[in-house]
Motif scaffolding. Structure first.
Motif, PDB file in Angstrom:
ATOM      1  N   LEU A   1       0.784  -1.211   0.001  1.00 49.28           N
ATOM      2  CA  LEU A   1      -0.132  -0.058  -0.297  1.00 49.28           C
ATOM      3  C   LEU A   1       0.945   1.313   0.050  1.00 49.28           C
ATOM      4  O   LEU A   1       0.642   2.223  -0.599  1.00 49.28           O
ATOM      5  CB  LEU A   1      -0.915  -0.093   1.056  1.00 49.28           C
ATOM      6  N   ARG A   2       1.733   1.266   0.801  1.00 52.61           N
ATOM      7  CA  ARG A   2       2.782   2.409   0.531  1.00 52.61           C
ATOM      8  C   ARG A   2       3.662   2.593  -0.619  1.00 52.61           C
ATOM      9  O   ARG A   2       3.687   3.722  -1.132  1.00 52.61           O
ATOM     10  CB  ARG A   2       3.832   2.118   2.022  1.00 52.61           C
TER      11      ARG A   2
ATOM     12  N   GLY B   1      -1.155  -5.838  -2.128  1.00 59.18           N
ATOM     13  CA  GLY B   1      -1.276  -4.524  -1.349  1.00 59.18           C
ATOM     14  C   GLY B   1      -1.300  -3.033  -2.508  1.00 59.18           C
ATOM     15  O   GLY B   1      -2.079  -2.387  -2.191  1.00 59.18           O
ATOM     16  N   GLU B   2      -0.240  -3.112  -3.353  1.00 59.50           N
ATOM     17  CA  GLU B   2      -0.500  -2.061  -4.115  1.00 59.50           C
ATOM     18  C   GLU B   2      -1.683  -1.988  -5.222  1.00 59.50           C
ATOM     19  O   GLU B   2      -2.029  -0.866  -5.177  1.00 59.50           O
ATOM     20  CB  GLU B   2       1.082  -2.193  -5.143  1.00 59.50           C
TER      21      GLU B   2
ATOM     22  N   ALA C   1      -4.759  -0.519  -3.322  1.00 62.30           N
ATOM     23  CA  ALA C   1      -4.869   0.740  -3.121  1.00 62.30           C
ATOM     24  C   ALA C   1      -5.799   1.430  -4.187  1.00 62.30           C
ATOM     25  O   ALA C   1      -6.907   2.241  -3.683  1.00 62.30           O
ATOM     26  CB  ALA C   1      -3.574   1.545  -3.004  1.00 62.30           C
TER      27      ALA C   1
END
Length: 780
Positions: free
Chosen positions: A12-13, A246-247, A250
């Motif tokens: 996500l980050r 996770g990416e 988002a």
């Protein structure tokens, strides 16, 4: 678990960091959001239908059964016509102060009062609405609320009356409440219409799912390079998959949230637009079915994560493949053919056995969906093989072909949704074209601009009312002649024969039929064999529905009429309508037929040059003097014949398909543009090098056009073949006969595809020009 969550959080980050992350994130979220709002809109259809059925049920008058004479007396559900527009309504008469109030009203209208829907109020105020106003009670006292309407565009009214008889057969009966569940609980579709509807939904929704999956892979090359670097520095395969998931989550989660927000924002616009035509939807009814909404809300992020992690399979196994930017291994064909082959075999089996049951319909649609899903799986292989065989040419051609050979998968994904929608629409166009050719009338009928018009109603209580109606009709401009007869429908004692009895004087009978000398008391019959001797003395049962209270028949006292003799033959003119043999009876001979069992028939001859609004003025005159009049026949404003209506319906469906395809094209065009912009961003350095060595901008632009056009050509070819295969098998399953291909419709789809290529190329030119500046090398 902690390690997995840490990897997801790191992914996500990554989505919010790096080179220009917000642009990539916003583009992904917008693309997924547009697809989600379309899917959520489709998920509202069951609730929209259920809400409309519930409101229809709520105003359905229900009889108390064992307690007649209480509550509200509800008349026949009235149907008024204004050109091609139909207005429905209910007439109410309160018999007690505690009578139930109709849905959408604060109180029931009294005699001479009417409460109208907002759409009907606007219609009455619009030009031409004054032609309908005389058929409604004098005073409009209110507007029906939302609870009493199926939609904002419904034309409906409640009218008060003090003349409705509790024992008259002209009313629905005495009722004590409104609302009967199950009366309108389901929408009845013909099997062919239901199949066509399900196919249309599949054709327009499958491309949206493909579009969402393709959007999840935007900036895939940059993501692969980042995660491959993670793999090189020691991340395990499982960690890389979780980071990639996770990416992608988002952008997917933001897209789902944006889709819900767009659904809320478009509700007022949908209500305003849907209220203008036959489709009428309240914005509050646009509520997705909860389990479909949950499936979309959870399924789209899961789909995005699966698509992203699947695309990394090569990078995880061999990370240097991405780091070195080498060509990918050739794609395999075998597994890509599985959905298409299974779907086509299913369609072929239905083509042999036909589609009969509900389960058969569902299996048939599932087979179509499998074939459509197989299109985006086959397209990358087709594009790869096609561009792999392209050779030399101009500089622009070589630049475009080389780029396609290196990134054929990205180019194929950018047009995969368009290929799906083109294939589906071609299949539906083939089915519609075949149906249209099958039902078309091969012999053109002569055009009739005007002709005889028939008005039928109950016999008015005032004997002079009929005479006044005839005089007023004769005075209307465009009316050549008008005459009336009184009639009833009779059946023989053994119920094997029915007769339409026309009661008229000798002058009127002479206008209706060729008869010998006539005198009051005579009876004439029109029979195929001209034999009438056996009719005299026959007792006929009164089978007309217009009964009054005094002469209502009972099993102990059936209403009959004995035909007086002698009965002479007559040749009835074609202007006298009716499906039964005709008896022409003078008033003296018809003395035994109760007046309340009779109905009135007026024949109105119209001039060929009559104005289109003449029919409305005729209806107004009939409504002022007669009882529940109805019109039939040919007149300027009665509209088209059944063949024209059928052709118009097919044309409307074709137009709706093209409109739906255009909407999907516009939606997918966003993905095309974003994909083109992303490729330009990834090619900043090569484009800057080309600009530095003096390659003309025109060459770069031509290269960009070829790069967008070649995958579209391959997609169109694959979609055409697939769509025609589906169309042929659908026609076989429906048993519609010879297959007719809708070439104009196909050309329209190809025009949409060509336009999307030109528009995307034009929008990409500024970004390509900026990237081709030599100073771009200093930023690398």
């Amino acid at each position: 678990m902690t390690s997995a969550l840490r990897d997801l959080a790191f992914g996500l980050r990554l989505a919010f960091t790096g080179h220009r992350p917000w642009g990539r994130l916003v583009v992904t979220a917008v693309g997924i959001g547009l697809g989600v709002v379309v899917l959520l809109g489709a998920a509202t259809i069951p609730n929209v239908v259920a809400a409309q059925a519930e409101r229809e049920n709520a105003r359905n008058p229900v009889a108390p059964g064992d307690a007649p004479g209480v509550g509200v007396l509800v008349a026949h559900s009235n149907m008024l016509e204004l050109g091609q527009t139909y207005v429905r309504g209910l007439q109410l008469r309160e018999l007690r102060p505690d009578a139930p109030v109709a849905p959408g009203l604060e109180r029931n209208p009294g005699p001479g009062e009417v409460v109208v829907s907002p759409a009907l109020q606007e219609l009455l105020r619009a030009p031409g609405g004054e032609l309908l106003r005389p058929r409604l009670p004098a005073e409009i006292v209110g507007v029906i609320g939302e609870d009493g309407l199926t939609g904002p565009g419904e034309l409906f009214f409640y009218a008060g009356s003090d003349s409705l008889s509790p024992r008259s057969d002209r009313v629905d009966g005495v009722v004590d409440h409104f609302g009967e569940s199950g009366q309108y609980g389901t929408t009845a579709f013909e099997p062919d219409a239901q199949l066509l509807l399900l196919l249309g939904i599949a054709v327009l929704l499958v491309p949206i799912v493909v579009y969402v999956a393709a959007t999840a892979r935007l900036a895939e090359a940059a993501r692969q390079r980042r995660l491959a670097a993670m793999r090189l520095v020691g991340a395990t395969s499982a960690q890389v998959r979780r980071m990639a998931a996770g990416e992608s989550l988002a952008g997917a989660v933001l897209g789902v949230a944006l889709g819900w927000l767009l659904l809320v924002l478009v509700r007022p616009a949908v209500e305003a637009a849907a209220g203008l035509g036959e489709l009428s939807i309240f914005g509050s009814d646009l509520r997705p079915v909860w389990w479909l909404a949950l499936l979309i809300t959870v399924g789209i992020p899961v789909l995005a994560a699966l698509v992203t992690t699947t695309s990394l399979r090569g990078s995880i196994v061999e990370p240097l493949q991405v780091a070195r930017r080498t060509a990918a291994r050739p794609r395999k064909l075998a597994w890509r053919l599985v959905p298409v082959v299974v779907g086509l075999l299913g369609l072929l089996s239905f083509g042999i056995s036909g589609v009969s049951s509900t389960g058969g319909t569902q299996g048939f649609v599932a087979s179509v969906v499998l074939v459509l899903v197989g299109v985006p799986l086959l397209l990358p292989w087709c594009v790869e093989r096609f561009v792999g065989r392209l050779g030399g040419g101009s500089t622009a051609w070589q630049l475009a072909v080389r780029r396609l050979q290196m990134t054929s998968g990205t180019a194929a994904r950018s047009v995969s949704a368009i290929a799906v929608v083109v294939a589906g629409v071609i299949a539906l166009q083939t089915l519609l074209g075949t149906i249209g050719s099958k039902v078309a009338d091969p012999v053109p009928e002569p055009e009739v601009t005007a002709g005889p018009l028939t008005i039928e109603s109950g016999l008015p209580e005032d004997p002079a009312a009929l005479e006044r109606a005839v005089k007023e009709l004769q005075a209307l401009p465009g009316v050549l002649a008008a005459h009336s007869t009184e009639s009833t429908v009779l059946a023989s004692d053994n119920s094997r024969a029915q007769w339409t009895v026309h009661i008229a004087d000798c002058g009127q009978i002479a206008a209706l039929a060729a008869v010998p000398e006539c005198a009051d008391g005579d009876v004439f019959a029109a029979t195929p064999d001209q034999k009438t001797d056996h009719l005299a003395g026959t007792a006929l049962l009164l089978s007309n529905s217009y009964y009054g209270e005094a002469d209502r028949p009972t099993p102990e006292r059936p209403a009959t009429w004995t035909v007086p003799g002698p009965v002479r033959p007559a040749t009835v003119a074609t202007t006298v309508p009716g499906n039964y043999p005709d008896l022409l009876v003078t008033p003296a001979a018809a003395a035994g037929i109760p007046a309340s069992t009779q109905q009135v028939r007026l024949e109105v001859e119209l001039a060929p040059t009559a104005s289109p609004d003449l029919i409305e003025r005729i209806r107004n005159v009939a409504a002022a003097h007669l009882v529940e009049p109805s019109t039939s026949g040919k007149a300027p404003s009665l509209g088209s014949d059944p063949k024209e209506q059928r052709d118009a319906a097919l044309a409307a469906v074709r137009l709706a398909l093209l409109a739906g395809a255009l909407v999907v094209f516009a939606l997918i065009g966003c993905s095309l543009f974003v994909s083109a912009a992303e490729q330009i961003q990834e090619r900043r350095r090569p484009l800057a090098v080309l600009g530095a060595v003096g390659v003309p901008r025109r060459t770069l632009w031509q290269s960009l056009l070829v790069q967008n056009a070649v995958p579209m050509v391959v997609a169109a070819a694959l979609a055409t073949v697939t769509g025609l295969l589906i169309g042929v098998l659908v026609v076989m399953a429906e048993g519609e006969g010879a297959v007719i291909v809708d070439l104009p419709g196909m050309l329209g789809l190809f025009a949409f595809a060509a336009a999307s290529v030109l528009v995307v190329t034009a929008l990409s030119l500024p970004a390509a020009s900026r990237a081709a500046r030599p100073e771009g090398l200093r930023t690398e």
